[in-house]
Design an enzyme around this catalytic site. Structure first.
Site, short mmCIF file in Angstrom:
data_model
loop_
_atom_site.label_atom_id
_atom_site.label_comp_id
_atom_site.label_asym_id
_atom_site.label_seq_id
_atom_site.Cartn_x
_atom_site.Cartn_y
_atom_site.Cartn_z
N LYS A 91 33.86 47.96 49.14
CA LYS A 91 34.22 48.65 50.39
C LYS A 91 35.44 49.53 50.17
CE LYS A 91 31.98 45.08 53.04
NZ LYS A 91 32.03 43.85 53.83
N GLN B 155 36.11 39.81 56.14
CA GLN B 155 34.99 39.51 55.25
C GLN B 155 34.47 38.09 55.52
OE1 GLN B 155 33.53 41.73 53.24
NE2 GLN B 155 32.04 40.24 52.52
N ASP C 184 32.32 46.49 61.75
CA ASP C 184 31.14 45.67 61.44
C ASP C 184 30.15 45.60 62.61
OD1 ASP C 184 30.88 44.50 58.91
OD2 ASP C 184 32.49 43.07 59.30
N1 GUN Z 1 29.67 39.19 54.35
C1 GUN Z 1 28.43 39.56 53.92
N2 GUN Z 1 28.04 40.69 54.56
C2 GUN Z 1 29.05 41.05 55.39
C3 GUN Z 1 29.24 42.12 56.29
O1 GUN Z 1 28.39 43.01 56.47
N3 GUN Z 1 30.44 42.14 56.95
C4 GUN Z 1 31.37 41.17 56.77
N4 GUN Z 1 32.50 41.28 57.48
N5 GUN Z 1 31.22 40.16 55.94
C5 GUN Z 1 30.07 40.10 55.26
#
Ligand code: GUN
Length: 289
Positions: free
Chosen positions: A58, A102, A125
């Site tokens: 990211k 996350q 998200d």
């Molecule tokens: N863990 C796995 N996929 C995601 C996601 O799309 N967003 C977040 N915040 N955590 C994750």
């Protein structure tokens, strides 16, 4: 007869995601001209290697498109209350346009409580109940990135959704439920199945569009799909032989009109869509000032 895979059947998220990122780069440049500097703070609690990898990916994507990225790495021993205080601080910080926590979080912290604390306008998200609720009433704003990535792929590959039978296997808040809502908003007839569904095959064989994300390696076999189906495989199952999807790709590809490989199908789209959301958040926050 050759066993080579017909590449015209492949939905190539790896090829589409740079196109999305190029669009984001342009918007970011235009925002910067106006004095708006999109910034994503990614919060990672603990040291889970897979989460560390996602956070790095990211961060790098932000750098590619000109978004400021800051990673906030916190110890797994922190309390839920301490994490909520950190989120409050980020909510109040005018220089932060997006906050991403996350997942998964350590077991002693409720992820829903934490999601509920994030300012809905900074929720890149799309996991906050306010944003989820808007999705359900067909007011799509900030929505979960993986299903939104699938919608973008359907558009790119000119798959008409209206009136189609769409079957979603998986009912998580991250993929299955929002995916079903997005397909319903586009006038598909949607069935939501999951690992407790009896006679899954009777649903999947009726699907024109099939989205699978339950984390069961090769759950979907050739005899479970109909000819001409469009398949999105959200499964990521690691074992000693590599990364595998929830769909037995080699087995099913013969019958599909279009299908995502694993890896390289849906995965790259999730982060590209996240970048579009960080920009959207920056615009929403700027409107507030
Ligand atoms: N863990 C796995 N996929 C995601 C996601 O799309 N967003 C977040 N915040 N955590 C994750």
């Amino acid at each position: 007869m050759s066993d080579a895979i017909d590449s015209s059947k492949i939905i190539d998220g790896k090829a589409v995601s740079p196109k999305v990122e190029a669009e984001v780069s342009k918007t970011v440049a235009a925002l910067k001209e106006k004095g708006i500097f999109p910034k994503l703070v990614t919060v990672l609690v603990g040291e889970d290697p897979a989460s560390q990898m996602y956070v790095r990916m990211k961060h790098k994507a932000c750098e590619r498109v000109g978004i400021l990225a800051e990673d906030c790495i916190l110890p797994a021993t922190m309390t839920e209350s301490e994490l909520l205080d950190k989120i409050r601080e980020l909510n109040a910080d005018q220089t932060v346009s997006s906050i991403l926590v996350q997942l998964p979080l350590p077991k002693h912290i409720s992820s829903q409580t934490v999601m509920n604390m994030i300012d809905p306008k900074k929720d890149a998200d799309g996991f906050h109940p306010f944003n989820m609720g808007n999705l359900l009433i067909n007011e799509e704003g900030l929505v979960p990135c993986t299903p939104k990535g699938i919608i973008r792929l359907l558009e790119e590959y000119k798959v008409d959704v209206q009136g189609k039978n769409a079957v979603v296997v998986g009912h998580s808040n991250v993929v299955g439920k929002p995916m079903a809502a997005m397909l319903l908003n586009r006038n598909a007839t949607v069935s939501v199945c999951h690992i407790f569904t009896k006679d899954l095959k009777s649903y999947t064989t009726a699907a024109d569009i099939l989205v699978v994300g339950v984390g069961v390696k090769h759950l979907i076999k050739e005899d479970m799909v109909k000819p001409g189906v469009v398949i999105f495989d959200v499964g990521i199952n690691q074992d000693s032989t590599g990364t595998h999807g929830d769909v037995d790709f080699a087995n099913v590809v013969k019958k599909a009109a279009l299908i995502t490989p694993v890896p390289g199908g849906v995965g790259p789209m999730t982060i590209a869509i996240l970048m579009t959301h960080v920009v959207k958040c920056a615009e929403l926050i700027a409107q507030r000032k």
